[in-house]
Design a protein around this motif. Structure first.
Motif, PDB file in Angstrom:
ATOM      1  N   GLY A  48      17.729 -45.550 -45.891  1.00  0.00           N
ATOM      2  CA  GLY A  48      16.281 -45.573 -45.799  1.00  0.00           C
ATOM      3  C   GLY A  48      15.814 -45.378 -44.387  1.00  0.00           C
ATOM      4  N   GLY A  49      14.674 -45.983 -44.090  1.00  0.00           N
ATOM      5  CA  GLY A  49      14.086 -45.835 -42.768  1.00  0.00           C
ATOM      6  C   GLY A  49      13.411 -47.115 -42.317  1.00  0.00           C
ATOM      7  N   LEU A  50      13.267 -47.256 -41.017  1.00  0.00           N
ATOM      8  CA  LEU A  50      12.622 -48.414 -40.410  1.00  0.00           C
ATOM      9  C   LEU A  50      11.894 -47.918 -39.172  1.00  0.00           C
ATOM     10  CD1 LEU A  50      12.266 -51.519 -40.234  1.00  0.00           C
ATOM     11  CD2 LEU A  50      14.337 -51.553 -38.853  1.00  0.00           C
ATOM     12  N   GLY A  51      10.642 -48.301 -39.031  1.00  0.00           N
ATOM     13  CA  GLY A  51       9.886 -47.893 -37.864  1.00  0.00           C
ATOM     14  C   GLY A  51       9.036 -49.028 -37.334  1.00  0.00           C
ATOM     15  N   LEU A  52       9.037 -49.211 -36.025  1.00  0.00           N
ATOM     16  CA  LEU A  52       8.234 -50.238 -35.359  1.00  0.00           C
ATOM     17  C   LEU A  52       7.613 -49.642 -34.105  1.00  0.00           C
ATOM     18  CD1 LEU A  52      10.770 -53.217 -35.456  1.00  0.00           C
ATOM     19  CD2 LEU A  52       8.756 -52.943 -36.885  1.00  0.00           C
ATOM     20  N   SER A  53       6.327 -49.900 -33.942  1.00  0.00           N
ATOM     21  CA  SER A  53       5.642 -49.445 -32.743  1.00  0.00           C
ATOM     22  C   SER A  53       4.560 -50.466 -32.404  1.00  0.00           C
ATOM     23  CB  SER A  53       5.017 -48.068 -32.995  1.00  0.00           C
ATOM     24  OG  SER A  53       4.322 -47.637 -31.869  1.00  0.00           O
ATOM     25  N   PHE A  54       4.568 -50.928 -31.170  1.00  0.00           N
ATOM     26  CA  PHE A  54       3.592 -51.921 -30.734  1.00  0.00           C
ATOM     27  C   PHE A  54       2.992 -51.493 -29.411  1.00  0.00           C
ATOM     28  CE2 PHE A  54       6.639 -54.294 -33.304  1.00  0.00           C
ATOM     29  CZ  PHE A  54       5.786 -54.918 -34.195  1.00  0.00           C
ATOM     30  N   GLY A  55       1.744 -51.852 -29.214  1.00  0.00           N
ATOM     31  CA  GLY A  55       1.066 -51.555 -27.957  1.00  0.00           C
ATOM     32  C   GLY A  55      -0.087 -52.517 -27.775  1.00  0.00           C
ATOM     33  N   ASP A  56      -0.936 -52.232 -26.827  1.00  0.00           N
ATOM     34  CA  ASP A  56      -2.091 -53.074 -26.536  1.00  0.00           C
ATOM     35  C   ASP A  56      -3.106 -52.950 -27.675  1.00  0.00           C
ATOM     36  OD1 ASP A  56      -3.814 -54.771 -25.200  1.00  0.00           O
ATOM     37  OD2 ASP A  56      -4.735 -53.123 -24.061  1.00  0.00           O
ATOM     38  N   GLY A  57      -3.144 -53.946 -28.556  1.00  0.00           N
ATOM     39  CA  GLY A  57      -4.050 -53.933 -29.698  1.00  0.00           C
ATOM     40  C   GLY A  57      -3.626 -52.997 -30.814  1.00  0.00           C
ATOM     41  N   PHE A  58      -2.381 -52.551 -30.788  1.00  0.00           N
ATOM     42  CA  PHE A  58      -1.897 -51.582 -31.765  1.00  0.00           C
ATOM     43  C   PHE A  58      -0.568 -52.055 -32.357  1.00  0.00           C
ATOM     44  CE2 PHE A  58       0.708 -47.892 -32.822  1.00  0.00           C
ATOM     45  CZ  PHE A  58      -0.134 -47.217 -33.696  1.00  0.00           C
ATOM     46  N   ALA A  59      -0.417 -51.895 -33.658  1.00  0.00           N
ATOM     47  CA  ALA A  59       0.849 -52.211 -34.324  1.00  0.00           C
ATOM     48  C   ALA A  59       1.068 -51.229 -35.469  1.00  0.00           C
ATOM     49  CB  ALA A  59       0.831 -53.636 -34.868  1.00  0.00           C
ATOM     50  N   ASP A  60       2.300 -50.779 -35.622  1.00  0.00           N
ATOM     51  CA  ASP A  60       2.679 -49.873 -36.701  1.00  0.00           C
ATOM     52  C   ASP A  60       4.063 -50.300 -37.181  1.00  0.00           C
ATOM     53  OD1 ASP A  60       3.063 -47.830 -38.475  1.00  0.00           O
ATOM     54  OD2 ASP A  60       2.998 -46.218 -36.994  1.00  0.00           O
ATOM     55  N   VAL A  61       4.150 -50.707 -38.443  1.00  0.00           N
ATOM     56  CA  VAL A  61       5.408 -51.173 -39.022  1.00  0.00           C
ATOM     57  C   VAL A  61       5.657 -50.397 -40.308  1.00  0.00           C
ATOM     58  CG1 VAL A  61       6.644 -53.157 -39.983  1.00  0.00           C
ATOM     59  CG2 VAL A  61       5.040 -53.494 -38.098  1.00  0.00           C
ATOM     60  N   GLN A  82       8.501 -48.112 -50.303  1.00  0.00           N
ATOM     61  CA  GLN A  82       7.924 -47.870 -48.989  1.00  0.00           C
ATOM     62  C   GLN A  82       6.821 -48.881 -48.711  1.00  0.00           C
ATOM     63  OE1 GLN A  82       7.114 -43.795 -48.155  1.00  0.00           O
ATOM     64  NE2 GLN A  82       5.646 -44.274 -46.572  1.00  0.00           N
ATOM     65  N   PHE A  83       6.792 -49.376 -47.475  1.00  0.00           N
ATOM     66  CA  PHE A  83       5.765 -50.303 -47.022  1.00  0.00           C
ATOM     67  C   PHE A  83       5.351 -49.866 -45.616  1.00  0.00           C
ATOM     68  CE2 PHE A  83       4.710 -53.941 -44.363  1.00  0.00           C
ATOM     69  CZ  PHE A  83       3.631 -54.467 -45.069  1.00  0.00           C
ATOM     70  N   ASN A  84       4.059 -49.679 -45.410  1.00  0.00           N
ATOM     71  CA  ASN A  84       3.523 -49.303 -44.100  1.00  0.00           C
ATOM     72  C   ASN A  84       2.362 -50.217 -43.740  1.00  0.00           C
ATOM     73  OD1 ASN A  84       5.049 -46.790 -43.747  1.00  0.00           O
ATOM     74  ND2 ASN A  84       3.787 -46.043 -45.423  1.00  0.00           N
ATOM     75  N   TYR A  85       2.339 -50.644 -42.493  1.00  0.00           N
ATOM     76  CA  TYR A  85       1.203 -51.419 -41.982  1.00  0.00           C
ATOM     77  C   TYR A  85       0.838 -50.847 -40.622  1.00  0.00           C
ATOM     78  CZ  TYR A  85      -1.643 -55.151 -40.112  1.00  0.00           C
ATOM     79  OH  TYR A  85      -2.682 -55.862 -39.561  1.00  0.00           O
ATOM     80  N   LEU A  86      -0.437 -50.531 -40.449  1.00  0.00           N
ATOM     81  CA  LEU A  86      -0.929 -49.960 -39.210  1.00  0.00           C
ATOM     82  C   LEU A  86      -2.217 -50.682 -38.825  1.00  0.00           C
ATOM     83  CD1 LEU A  86      -0.888 -47.626 -37.065  1.00  0.00           C
ATOM     84  CD2 LEU A  86      -2.265 -46.338 -38.695  1.00  0.00           C
ATOM     85  N   LYS A  87      -2.307 -51.076 -37.551  1.00  0.00           N
ATOM     86  CA  LYS A  87      -3.519 -51.747 -37.090  1.00  0.00           C
ATOM     87  C   LYS A  87      -3.825 -51.311 -35.666  1.00  0.00           C
ATOM     88  CE  LYS A  87      -5.857 -56.113 -36.522  1.00  0.00           C
ATOM     89  NZ  LYS A  87      -5.891 -57.520 -36.821  1.00  0.00           N
ATOM     90  N   SER A  88      -5.073 -50.926 -35.491  1.00  0.00           N
ATOM     91  CA  SER A  88      -5.613 -50.659 -34.173  1.00  0.00           C
ATOM     92  C   SER A  88      -6.783 -51.618 -34.014  1.00  0.00           C
ATOM     93  CB  SER A  88      -6.067 -49.202 -34.057  1.00  0.00           C
ATOM     94  OG  SER A  88      -6.550 -48.957 -32.772  1.00  0.00           O
ATOM     95  N   LYS A  89      -6.591 -52.638 -33.203  1.00  0.00           N
ATOM     96  CA  LYS A  89      -7.541 -53.749 -33.108  1.00  0.00           C
ATOM     97  C   LYS A  89      -8.966 -53.268 -32.819  1.00  0.00           C
ATOM     98  CE  LYS A  89      -8.147 -58.198 -30.887  1.00  0.00           C
ATOM     99  NZ  LYS A  89      -7.636 -59.126 -29.891  1.00  0.00           N
ATOM    100  N   GLY A  90      -9.890 -53.728 -33.690  1.00  0.00           N
ATOM    101  CA  GLY A  90     -11.289 -53.401 -33.523  1.00  0.00           C
ATOM    102  C   GLY A  90     -11.700 -52.052 -34.081  1.00  0.00           C
ATOM    103  N   TYR A  91     -10.725 -51.294 -34.657  1.00  0.00           N
ATOM    104  CA  TYR A  91     -11.065 -49.962 -35.163  1.00  0.00           C
ATOM    105  C   TYR A  91     -10.585 -49.718 -36.590  1.00  0.00           C
ATOM    106  CZ  TYR A  91     -12.094 -48.930 -30.324  1.00  0.00           C
ATOM    107  OH  TYR A  91     -12.621 -48.965 -29.069  1.00  0.00           O
ATOM    108  N   TYR A  92      -9.307 -50.014 -36.837  1.00  0.00           N
ATOM    109  CA  TYR A  92      -8.708 -49.516 -38.071  1.00  0.00           C
ATOM    110  C   TYR A  92      -7.543 -50.408 -38.495  1.00  0.00           C
ATOM    111  CZ  TYR A  92      -6.408 -46.039 -41.082  1.00  0.00           C
ATOM    112  OH  TYR A  92      -5.841 -45.393 -42.134  1.00  0.00           O
ATOM    113  N   GLU A  93      -7.417 -50.606 -39.803  1.00  0.00           N
ATOM    114  CA  GLU A  93      -6.270 -51.329 -40.353  1.00  0.00           C
ATOM    115  C   GLU A  93      -5.908 -50.680 -41.687  1.00  0.00           C
ATOM    116  OE1 GLU A  93      -4.915 -55.920 -41.287  1.00  0.00           O
ATOM    117  OE2 GLU A  93      -6.971 -55.487 -40.707  1.00  0.00           O
ATOM    118  N   SER A  94      -4.612 -50.445 -41.906  1.00  0.00           N
ATOM    119  CA  SER A  94      -4.174 -49.781 -43.121  1.00  0.00           C
ATOM    120  C   SER A  94      -2.907 -50.450 -43.652  1.00  0.00           C
ATOM    121  CB  SER A  94      -3.892 -48.302 -42.850  1.00  0.00           C
ATOM    122  OG  SER A  94      -3.406 -47.677 -44.020  1.00  0.00           O
TER     123      SER A  94
END
Length: 188
Positions: A48-61, A82-94
């Motif tokens: 399968g696959g695994l992805g992680l990305s974090f930043g200032d007010g940003f998360a993608d798992v 499949q499971f995806n979570y994406l958040k950009s603080k103050g703008y967008y969450e999926s």
């Protein structure tokens, strides 16, 4: 009396030999069933696959486990979650989750072609800012998304690196930002 006793012994002998033969036959079937199960599981590969990305007010798992059945050196078919979570603080969450079915074909060991159908439930929440009145609204967009990917990649030792194209891509559905997507896929 001797004939009756002899008949009983003969009948008992046949009965016991039938039970013995039948139980040996069941043992052979049991071994056959076990060897068939072992053969099946010997051809199943997990990955399968695994992805992680974090930043200032940003998360993608992203977490995407999968399993395939390897029919031979060229063909494999499988399924995955499949499971995806994406958040950009103050703008967008999926949040999206779903299932996919994949077929793999290796015309030569180094080249892997793939076809994949993916069905995702997508829950988007985003903030809309109005500059003229300094107001912010929170909007929700929940929907099902279907994607069909055709891909090609370079494969070596269970790892494949390539690119895939979503033939059902729609720029207005807020799931994928473009039709072409690079991928890394592994199975062991």
């Amino acid at each position: 009396m001797k004939q009756l006793l002899f008949s009983c012994l003969i009948s008992t002998g046949f009965l016991l030999s039938g039970v013995t033969a039948n139980s040996q036959n069941e043992d052979r079937n049991y071994d056959f069933d076990n060897s068939y199960k072992n053969y099946f599981w010997r051809n199943v590969r997990f990955g399968g696959g695994l992805g992680l990305s974090f930043g200032d007010g940003f998360a993608d798992v992203m977490v995407a486990p999968s399993a395939i059945y390897q029919f031979n050196n060229q063909f494999a078919v499988g399924t995955g979650l499949q499971f995806n979570y994406l958040k950009s603080k103050g703008y967008y969450e999926s949040l999206s989750y779903g299932i996919n079915v994949i077929g793999l074909y290796n015309p030569i060991p180094e080249i892997q072609l793939s076809a994949e159908v993916e069905q995702l439930r997508v829950n988007n929440t985003y903030d809309v800012y109005y500059t003229d009145i300094w107001r912010r609204d929170r909007m929700e967009d929940n929907f099902w998304n279907t994607a069909i990917f055709l891909g090609a990649g370079y494969s070596m030792n269970g790892l494949t690196v390539g690119v895939r194209y979503n033939i059902l891509y729609d720029k207005d559905n807020f799931v994928y930002n473009q039709a072409w997507m690079p991928f890394i896929r592994f199975y062991f």
